[in-house]
Design a protein around this motif. Structure first.
Motif, short mmCIF file in Angstrom:
data_model
loop_
_atom_site.label_atom_id
_atom_site.label_comp_id
_atom_site.label_asym_id
_atom_site.label_seq_id
_atom_site.Cartn_x
_atom_site.Cartn_y
_atom_site.Cartn_z
N ILE A 176 63.01 10.04 16.91
CA ILE A 176 62.69 8.71 17.42
C ILE A 176 61.98 7.89 16.34
N GLU A 177 61.03 8.51 15.64
CA GLU A 177 60.31 7.82 14.57
C GLU A 177 61.27 7.42 13.45
N TYR A 178 62.15 8.32 13.07
CA TYR A 178 63.11 8.02 11.99
C TYR A 178 64.02 6.86 12.38
N LEU A 179 64.56 6.90 13.58
CA LEU A 179 65.47 5.85 14.01
C LEU A 179 64.76 4.50 14.12
N ALA A 180 63.53 4.54 14.64
CA ALA A 180 62.77 3.30 14.78
C ALA A 180 62.45 2.69 13.43
N GLN A 181 62.03 3.53 12.47
CA GLN A 181 61.67 3.04 11.15
C GLN A 181 62.89 2.60 10.34
N THR A 182 64.01 3.28 10.56
CA THR A 182 65.21 3.00 9.78
C THR A 182 66.04 1.86 10.35
#
Length: 222
Positions: free
Chosen positions: A70-76
């Motif tokens: 979730i963090e990766y998708l949100a940041q990317t």
């Protein structure tokens, strides 16, 4: 292209929902649980050494653990819309609930599930009787009170907040969806938590959530 290595009836369903909300194109590679053990197939170990879902690949990048995903998708891909602005109360709430979902709530729900299954599988009768007695003590002295306290905290938070981190859907809501669905789907769910029940119904009605269901297939908690 993001590829979701998706296990049926698992936490990876919320990853599909996150991708739909973010509007990110993705591909789903389906994996099925073993009918006897209910575990993920060994083929998932080719993607990540632990062989568990969720896990995604994005080009040559592999990300496991739903919170990290979730963090990766949100940041990317979030373009600043899926994570509240840093150094704000909304961002502090975002971080808290993002980690609370697995670090606190799911632990107790899993303990309850494991205890119940252990009792169900106990044989012969006297062993089952002892197992029930042990489970009753553990539930009354530890697991039960913790689950009740967690639910009370969430109910209180949702009384004053539409979403977990501010006034818009964020990654914290995606992460909290699975434990709340797992709880709400039980036939014995306590009706003393109307805000939680309303919250689950609200996010399940979202267009992105419904599209994710069609992509993921069987999901008993919906």
């Amino acid at each position: 292209m993001v590829v979701v290595h998706h296990l049926n009836n698992s936490r990876s369903q919320r990853v599909l929902w996150a991708l739909e909300e973010l509007g990110v194109p993705y591909e789903v590679k389906q994996y099925q649980r073993d009918l006897k053990t209910n575990l993920a197939p060994a083929s998932l170990k080719k993607i990540h050494p632990l062989g568990k879902s969720p896990v995604i690949t994005d080009g040559d990048i592999t990300v496991a653990e739903s919170g990290a995903i979730i963090e990766y998708l949100a940041q990317t891909y979030g373009e600043g819309n899926f994570i509240p602005e840093t150094k704000t109360e909304a961002h502090r709430q975002y971080l808290y609930w993002l980690h609370f979902a697995e670090g606190t709530m799911m632990q107790q729900l899993l303990l309850k599930l494991i205890l119940e299954k252990a009792v169900q599988r106990s044989k012969p009768f006297f062993v089952k009787y002892i197992a029930k007695a042990i489970m009753k003590k553990v539930m009354a002295g530890y697991v039960g009170p913790n689950i009740t306290a967690n639910l009370a905290l969430i109910e209180h938070h949702l009384t004053d907040n539409e979403w977990f981190a501010g006034d818009q859907l964020s990654g914290a809501d995606i992460q909290m969806s699975f434990p709340l669905e797992a709880w709400a789907a039980r036939k014995t769910v306590d009706q003393d938590y109307p805000k939680i029940i309303a919250y689950v119904k609200r996010f399940q009605a979202r267009a992105g959530y419904q599209k994710a269901l069609k992509s993921g297939g069987t999901y008993d908690y919906a």
